[in-house]
Write a protein that holds these residues in place. Structure first.
Motif, PDB file in Angstrom:
ATOM      1  N   ALA A 102       0.836  -1.206   0.000  1.00 19.70           N
ATOM      2  CA  ALA A 102       0.000   0.000   0.000  1.00 19.70           C
ATOM      3  C   ALA A 102       0.870   1.256   0.000  1.00 19.70           C
ATOM      4  O   ALA A 102       0.577   2.216  -0.717  1.00 19.70           O
ATOM      5  N   ARG A 103       1.916   1.247   0.783  1.00 21.00           N
ATOM      6  CA  ARG A 103       2.823   2.395   0.848  1.00 21.00           C
ATOM      7  C   ARG A 103       3.425   2.682  -0.529  1.00 21.00           C
ATOM      8  O   ARG A 103       3.565   3.832  -0.927  1.00 21.00           O
ATOM      9  N   LYS A 104       3.744   1.624  -1.255  1.00 22.14           N
ATOM     10  CA  LYS A 104       4.392   1.758  -2.559  1.00 22.14           C
ATOM     11  C   LYS A 104       3.410   2.076  -3.692  1.00 22.14           C
ATOM     12  O   LYS A 104       3.729   2.873  -4.578  1.00 22.14           O
ATOM     13  N   TYR A 105       2.219   1.486  -3.661  1.00 20.97           N
ATOM     14  CA  TYR A 105       1.311   1.582  -4.800  1.00 20.97           C
ATOM     15  C   TYR A 105       0.056   2.431  -4.568  1.00 20.97           C
ATOM     16  O   TYR A 105      -0.658   2.741  -5.517  1.00 20.97           O
ATOM     17  N   ILE A 106      -0.233   2.774  -3.329  1.00 20.11           N
ATOM     18  CA  ILE A 106      -1.339   3.689  -3.014  1.00 20.11           C
ATOM     19  C   ILE A 106      -0.718   4.856  -2.248  1.00 20.11           C
ATOM     20  O   ILE A 106      -1.002   5.087  -1.081  1.00 20.11           O
ATOM     21  N   TRP A 107       0.179   5.556  -2.905  1.00 22.17           N
ATOM     22  CA  TRP A 107       1.006   6.580  -2.265  1.00 22.17           C
ATOM     23  C   TRP A 107       0.215   7.785  -1.785  1.00 22.17           C
ATOM     24  O   TRP A 107       0.695   8.529  -0.942  1.00 22.17           O
ATOM     25  N   TRP A 108      -0.988   8.002  -2.267  1.00 26.98           N
ATOM     26  CA  TRP A 108      -1.772   9.169  -1.890  1.00 26.98           C
ATOM     27  C   TRP A 108      -2.543   8.973  -0.586  1.00 26.98           C
ATOM     28  O   TRP A 108      -3.184   9.896  -0.109  1.00 26.98           O
ATOM     29  N   LYS A 109      -2.456   7.781  -0.005  1.00 26.96           N
ATOM     30  CA  LYS A 109      -3.082   7.497   1.289  1.00 26.96           C
ATOM     31  C   LYS A 109      -2.029   6.937   2.231  1.00 26.96           C
ATOM     32  O   LYS A 109      -1.011   6.416   1.797  1.00 26.96           O
ATOM     33  N   THR A 110      -2.325   6.988   3.512  1.00 26.18           N
ATOM     34  CA  THR A 110      -1.444   6.306   4.456  1.00 26.18           C
ATOM     35  C   THR A 110      -1.662   4.805   4.275  1.00 26.18           C
ATOM     36  O   THR A 110      -2.758   4.380   3.865  1.00 26.18           O
ATOM     37  N   PRO A 111      -0.663   3.995   4.569  1.00 28.72           N
ATOM     38  CA  PRO A 111      -0.856   2.544   4.458  1.00 28.72           C
ATOM     39  C   PRO A 111      -2.034   2.042   5.306  1.00 28.72           C
ATOM     40  O   PRO A 111      -2.781   1.173   4.868  1.00 28.72           O
ATOM     41  N   GLU A 112      -2.185   2.622   6.489  1.00 22.93           N
ATOM     42  CA  GLU A 112      -3.277   2.200   7.374  1.00 22.93           C
ATOM     43  C   GLU A 112      -4.642   2.472   6.735  1.00 22.93           C
ATOM     44  O   GLU A 112      -5.568   1.668   6.859  1.00 22.93           O
ATOM     45  N   GLU A 113      -4.754   3.609   6.075  1.00 25.79           N
ATOM     46  CA  GLU A 113      -6.002   3.945   5.399  1.00 25.79           C
ATOM     47  C   GLU A 113      -6.213   3.059   4.163  1.00 25.79           C
ATOM     48  O   GLU A 113      -7.307   2.558   3.921  1.00 25.79           O
ATOM     49  N   ALA A 114      -5.164   2.850   3.399  1.00 23.23           N
ATOM     50  CA  ALA A 114      -5.267   2.081   2.157  1.00 23.23           C
ATOM     51  C   ALA A 114      -5.662   0.623   2.408  1.00 23.23           C
ATOM     52  O   ALA A 114      -6.454   0.061   1.645  1.00 23.23           O
ATOM     53  N   VAL A 115      -5.129   0.004   3.460  1.00 25.52           N
ATOM     54  CA  VAL A 115      -5.404  -1.420   3.681  1.00 25.52           C
ATOM     55  C   VAL A 115      -6.830  -1.674   4.167  1.00 25.52           C
ATOM     56  O   VAL A 115      -7.252  -2.821   4.222  1.00 25.52           O
ATOM     57  N   ARG A 116      -7.563  -0.618   4.466  1.00 28.03           N
ATOM     58  CA  ARG A 116      -8.983  -0.803   4.794  1.00 28.03           C
ATOM     59  C   ARG A 116      -9.775  -1.242   3.562  1.00 28.03           C
ATOM     60  O   ARG A 116     -10.892  -1.726   3.675  1.00 28.03           O
ATOM     61  N   ALA A 117      -9.186  -1.046   2.383  1.00 31.72           N
ATOM     62  CA  ALA A 117      -9.780  -1.506   1.123  1.00 31.72           C
ATOM     63  C   ALA A 117      -8.775  -2.449   0.459  1.00 31.72           C
ATOM     64  O   ALA A 117      -8.116  -2.095  -0.521  1.00 31.72           O
ATOM     65  N   PRO A 118      -8.630  -3.663   0.997  1.00 27.65           N
ATOM     66  CA  PRO A 118      -7.603  -4.570   0.485  1.00 27.65           C
ATOM     67  C   PRO A 118      -7.757  -4.884  -1.003  1.00 27.65           C
ATOM     68  O   PRO A 118      -6.757  -5.049  -1.709  1.00 27.65           O
ATOM     69  N   GLU A 119      -8.988  -4.954  -1.500  1.00 28.22           N
ATOM     70  CA  GLU A 119      -9.187  -5.228  -2.922  1.00 28.22           C
ATOM     71  C   GLU A 119      -8.570  -4.138  -3.786  1.00 28.22           C
ATOM     72  O   GLU A 119      -8.034  -4.423  -4.854  1.00 28.22           O
ATOM     73  N   ARG A 120      -8.623  -2.909  -3.323  1.00 21.05           N
ATOM     74  CA  ARG A 120      -8.050  -1.798  -4.085  1.00 21.05           C
ATOM     75  C   ARG A 120      -6.530  -1.906  -4.125  1.00 21.05           C
ATOM     76  O   ARG A 120      -5.905  -1.672  -5.156  1.00 21.05           O
ATOM     77  N   VAL A 121      -5.930  -2.244  -2.990  1.00 23.11           N
ATOM     78  CA  VAL A 121      -4.472  -2.412  -2.945  1.00 23.11           C
ATOM     79  C   VAL A 121      -4.059  -3.551  -3.871  1.00 23.11           C
ATOM     80  O   VAL A 121      -3.123  -3.420  -4.672  1.00 23.11           O
ATOM     81  N   ILE A 122      -4.761  -4.659  -3.786  1.00 25.08           N
ATOM     82  CA  ILE A 122      -4.441  -5.815  -4.621  1.00 25.08           C
ATOM     83  C   ILE A 122      -4.586  -5.456  -6.099  1.00 25.08           C
ATOM     84  O   ILE A 122      -3.710  -5.774  -6.911  1.00 25.08           O
ATOM     85  N   ALA A 123      -5.665  -4.782  -6.466  1.00 26.35           N
ATOM     86  CA  ALA A 123      -5.867  -4.388  -7.865  1.00 26.35           C
ATOM     87  C   ALA A 123      -4.762  -3.464  -8.343  1.00 26.35           C
ATOM     88  O   ALA A 123      -4.274  -3.588  -9.473  1.00 26.35           O
TER      89      ALA A 123
END
Length: 99
Positions: free
Chosen positions: A13-34
């Motif tokens: 998440a830190r690497k691929y969803i850089w516009w959110k904090t990792p903690e925020e990004a992992v609340r939507a695991p499907e988005r991180v995976i995609a």
């Protein structure tokens, strides 16, 4: 939502969803995976596939929204996950529909 180990997803998440904090990004695991499936490097995509399994990747691909995948990644994952065997079997990318 797919239950996935958040601690495993945080570095991705830190690497691929850089516009959110990792903690925020992992609340939507499907988005991180995609996102990893779409723009991830080979090593990260393989790590993800090993950790979550093909069934989860198929679910993410089947539930994807418009704009989550580029055409190349869309085709690759359909072939890789045995969801298509020929170019004609790859479904069209999801599109946004306006009412």
């Amino acid at each position: 939502m797919i239950p996935i180990d958040e601690e495993f997803l945080k570095p991705l998440a830190r690497k691929y969803i850089w516009w959110k904090t990792p903690e925020e990004a992992v609340r939507a695991p499907e988005r991180v995976i995609a996102q990893v499936m779409d723009i991830g490097d080979y090593a990260d995509a393989q790590l993800l596939a090993t950790k979550v399994g093909d069934a989860v990747l198929r679910t993410v691909l089947a539930r994807s929204q418009a704009g989550q995948f580029n055409a190349r990644s869309w085709a690759y994952w359909h072939y890789r996950l045995d969801m298509a065997r020929t170019e004609e079997e790859v479904p069209p990318l999801p599109v946004r529909r306006f009412i």
